[in-house]
Design an enzyme around this catalytic site. Structure first.
Site, PDB file in Angstrom:
ATOM      1  N   ARG A 101       0.837  -1.216   0.000  1.00  0.00           N
ATOM      2  CA  ARG A 101       0.000   0.000   0.000  1.00  0.00           C
ATOM      3  C   ARG A 101       0.865   1.256   0.000  1.00  0.00           C
ATOM      4  O   ARG A 101       0.555   2.253  -0.661  1.00  0.00           O
ATOM      5  CB  ARG A 101      -0.943  -0.020   1.207  1.00  0.00           C
ATOM      6  CG  ARG A 101      -2.102   0.977   1.110  1.00  0.00           C
ATOM      7  CD  ARG A 101      -1.783   2.319   1.720  1.00  0.00           C
ATOM      8  NE  ARG A 101      -1.306   2.157   3.071  1.00  0.00           N
ATOM      9  CZ  ARG A 101      -0.432   2.988   3.641  1.00  0.00           C
ATOM     10  NH1 ARG A 101       0.080   4.016   2.977  1.00  0.00           N
ATOM     11  NH2 ARG A 101      -0.038   2.780   4.881  1.00  0.00           N
ATOM     12  N   SER A 102       1.990   1.235   0.703  1.00  0.00           N
ATOM     13  CA  SER A 102       2.881   2.390   0.718  1.00  0.00           C
ATOM     14  C   SER A 102       3.440   2.688  -0.667  1.00  0.00           C
ATOM     15  O   SER A 102       3.604   3.849  -1.046  1.00  0.00           O
ATOM     16  CB  SER A 102       4.030   2.169   1.705  1.00  0.00           C
ATOM     17  OG  SER A 102       3.560   2.149   3.035  1.00  0.00           O
ATOM     18  N   GLY A 141      10.507  13.476  -0.970  1.00  0.00           N
ATOM     19  CA  GLY A 141      11.544  13.778   0.004  1.00  0.00           C
ATOM     20  C   GLY A 141      11.213  14.967   0.878  1.00  0.00           C
ATOM     21  O   GLY A 141      11.395  16.121   0.462  1.00  0.00           O
ATOM     22  N   GLN A 290     -15.701 -18.083  26.434  1.00  0.00           N
ATOM     23  CA  GLN A 290     -16.201 -16.719  26.588  1.00  0.00           C
ATOM     24  C   GLN A 290     -15.130 -15.657  26.371  1.00  0.00           C
ATOM     25  O   GLN A 290     -15.378 -14.637  25.723  1.00  0.00           O
ATOM     26  CB  GLN A 290     -16.840 -16.560  27.979  1.00  0.00           C
ATOM     27  CG  GLN A 290     -18.113 -17.358  28.154  1.00  0.00           C
ATOM     28  CD  GLN A 290     -18.718 -17.179  29.550  1.00  0.00           C
ATOM     29  OE1 GLN A 290     -18.198 -16.439  30.381  1.00  0.00           O
ATOM     30  NE2 GLN A 290     -19.820 -17.872  29.808  1.00  0.00           N
ATOM     31  N   GLY A 350      -2.050 -17.532  19.817  1.00  0.00           N
ATOM     32  CA  GLY A 350      -1.033 -18.076  20.705  1.00  0.00           C
ATOM     33  C   GLY A 350       0.343 -17.998  20.079  1.00  0.00           C
ATOM     34  O   GLY A 350       0.691 -17.021  19.420  1.00  0.00           O
ATOM     35  N   GLU A 374       3.924  10.081   8.520  1.00  0.00           N
ATOM     36  CA  GLU A 374       2.870  11.024   8.148  1.00  0.00           C
ATOM     37  C   GLU A 374       2.081  11.511   9.358  1.00  0.00           C
ATOM     38  O   GLU A 374       0.864  11.657   9.324  1.00  0.00           O
ATOM     39  CB  GLU A 374       1.978  10.414   7.063  1.00  0.00           C
ATOM     40  CG  GLU A 374       2.784  10.134   5.801  1.00  0.00           C
ATOM     41  CD  GLU A 374       1.981   9.592   4.665  1.00  0.00           C
ATOM     42  OE1 GLU A 374       0.791   9.938   4.570  1.00  0.00           O
ATOM     43  OE2 GLU A 374       2.546   8.832   3.860  1.00  0.00           O
TER      44      GLU A 374
END
Length: 395
Positions: A101-102, A141, A290, A350, A374
């Site tokens: 994505r970068s 940059g 639970q 785990g 950013e």
């Protein structure tokens, strides 16, 4: 569906958020999801372990071929996608890996965006069509070794020499640096801070890779060294002077991060959900206990609230009503919650949670970088604090 009949509950979309998307949105999402499944997911654990992305230029060309580079821009070969569609693309790519994505974000929302918004027509014609096609990779940059959150203190300097400019300085933590064909570099001048379009084959320009990263390992990260790089007069971005230029680019990229971080969170949540259904302890799946169900419920809440927040901000951007403070709201919340989702998912898996056989730890370590770049947590807290109190605590 007959009147009064409720749709079935989807554990992967518990709020029914797909109902907010139109057919074009869904087509963009599905295209990006399929590309990531075919081209990234089979290899990314190995790339991460090795700390390199073989064939990154080919990946960029493929992203260009499906309209993902500079996709929110119009003209010059760009797709002209909506803010929601751009956000969905970021989410799907980061669900594969933050580094991929970068690659897209730095290309489109930083380097291409800067040229598109502040460049001359000649600069746009020269660079944007090839960048949109992925034929040329760009980098941006701004950050320096000693100046990150305070870019006004930058030391990189551009001086006039006749009709030319001469740039000297260093930039740090630059995504795409060593594979870029063009760099948008911000520098101090006697006229204020200016942006320069720098071909990376210019004499005096170099981009050594940064090694020994434990985050964003499936991404190219470099230092930029500018040793009296001589540029013609028309290399400067003509339409902006001052920090307004780079900060507006960062705002556009941060919007993509708001969506993208939820992709990493979704991947971790779905891994934990699948694992909890299959992993047995004490005679039954751990998803039947639970405490595990409480973790999954809390993760689902934060994940889908974050996607809903991203969608709301996308609609505001579409309407021209998205404020910088609201972008800070989204970046601060969603990246923090994404990291917490990854950490909780790791506990469900785990010991297996630390293995690259699963994506959880990879996402968690990547998000540590996304949390910082950013705009750090502290900077976005101060942006919101100033907006809430109307008191500036930066200085």
């Amino acid at each position: 569906m007959s009147a009064g009949t409720l749709p079935s509950f989807d554990p992967r979309d518990p709020l029914g958020l797909d109902d907010l998307l139109d057919p074009e949105d869904l087509a963009v999402r599905d295209t990006m999801r399929q590309w990531a499944a075919d081209r990234v997911l089979p290899h990314v654990a190995d790339w991460f372990e090795r700390g390199e992305v073989p064939g990154i230029r080919e990946l960029a060309r493929e992203l260009g071929s499906i309209g993902a580079l500079g996709m929110s821009l119009t003209g010059y070969g760009c797709a002209g996608a909506s803010p929601i569609q751009y956000g969905l693309a970021c989410l799907e790519l980061e669900a594969a890996d933050s580094g991929i994505r970068s690659l897209m974000s730095v290309q489109g929302s930083l380097s291409m965006y800067a040229i598109h918004r502040f460049g001359s027509e000649e600069q746009k014609q020269r660079w944007l069509p090839r960048m949109a096609a992925g034929e040329v990779i760009g980098c941006f940059g701004l950050t320096e070794p000693d100046h990150g959150s305070d870019p006004a203190g930058m030391r990189t300097y551009a001086k006039r020499d006749g009709s030319d400019w001469v740039l000297t300085g260093r930039k740090m933590w630059i995504t795409n640096g060593s594979v870029a064909g063009v760099a948008v570099v911000w520098a101090r001048t006697d006229e204020g801070i200016r942006g320069f379009v720098v071909p990376t084959d210019a004499p005096g320009f170099s981009a050594p890779d940064i090694k020994h990263k434990w985050s964003l390992r499936a991404s190219v990260t470099s230092e930029l060294v500018l040793d009296e790089v001589r540029l013609p007069a028309d290399a400067v971005l003509p339409e902006v002077t001052g920090l307004r230029g780079p900060l507006s680019c960062l705002g556009h990229a941060r919007y993509g991060i708001i969506w993208g971080s939820m992709g990493a969170a979704r991947s971790a949540f779905e891994s934990a959900l699948d694992y909890a259904r299959e992993r047995e302890q004490f005679g039954r799946p751990i998803g039947g206990f639970q405490l595990t169900q409480a973790k999954l419920a809390d993760m689902a809440l934060e994940l889908h609230k974050g996607i809903l927040l991203a969608h709301h901000l996308g609609r505001r951007m579409e309407a021209g009503r998205l404020r910088p403070e609201q972008v800070s709201f989204g970046k601060l919340n969603n990246v923090r919650e994404a990291i917490e989702i990854c950490r909780t998912a790791r506990t469900i898996l785990g010991a297996n949670g630390i293995s690259l056989e699963y994506p959880v730890m990879r996402h968690a370590t990547n998000l540590e970088s996304v949390l910082t770049y950013e705009g750090t947590v502290e900077m976005h807290q101060l942006v919101l604090g100033k907006a809430l109190t109307r008191i500036d605590a930066f200085r």
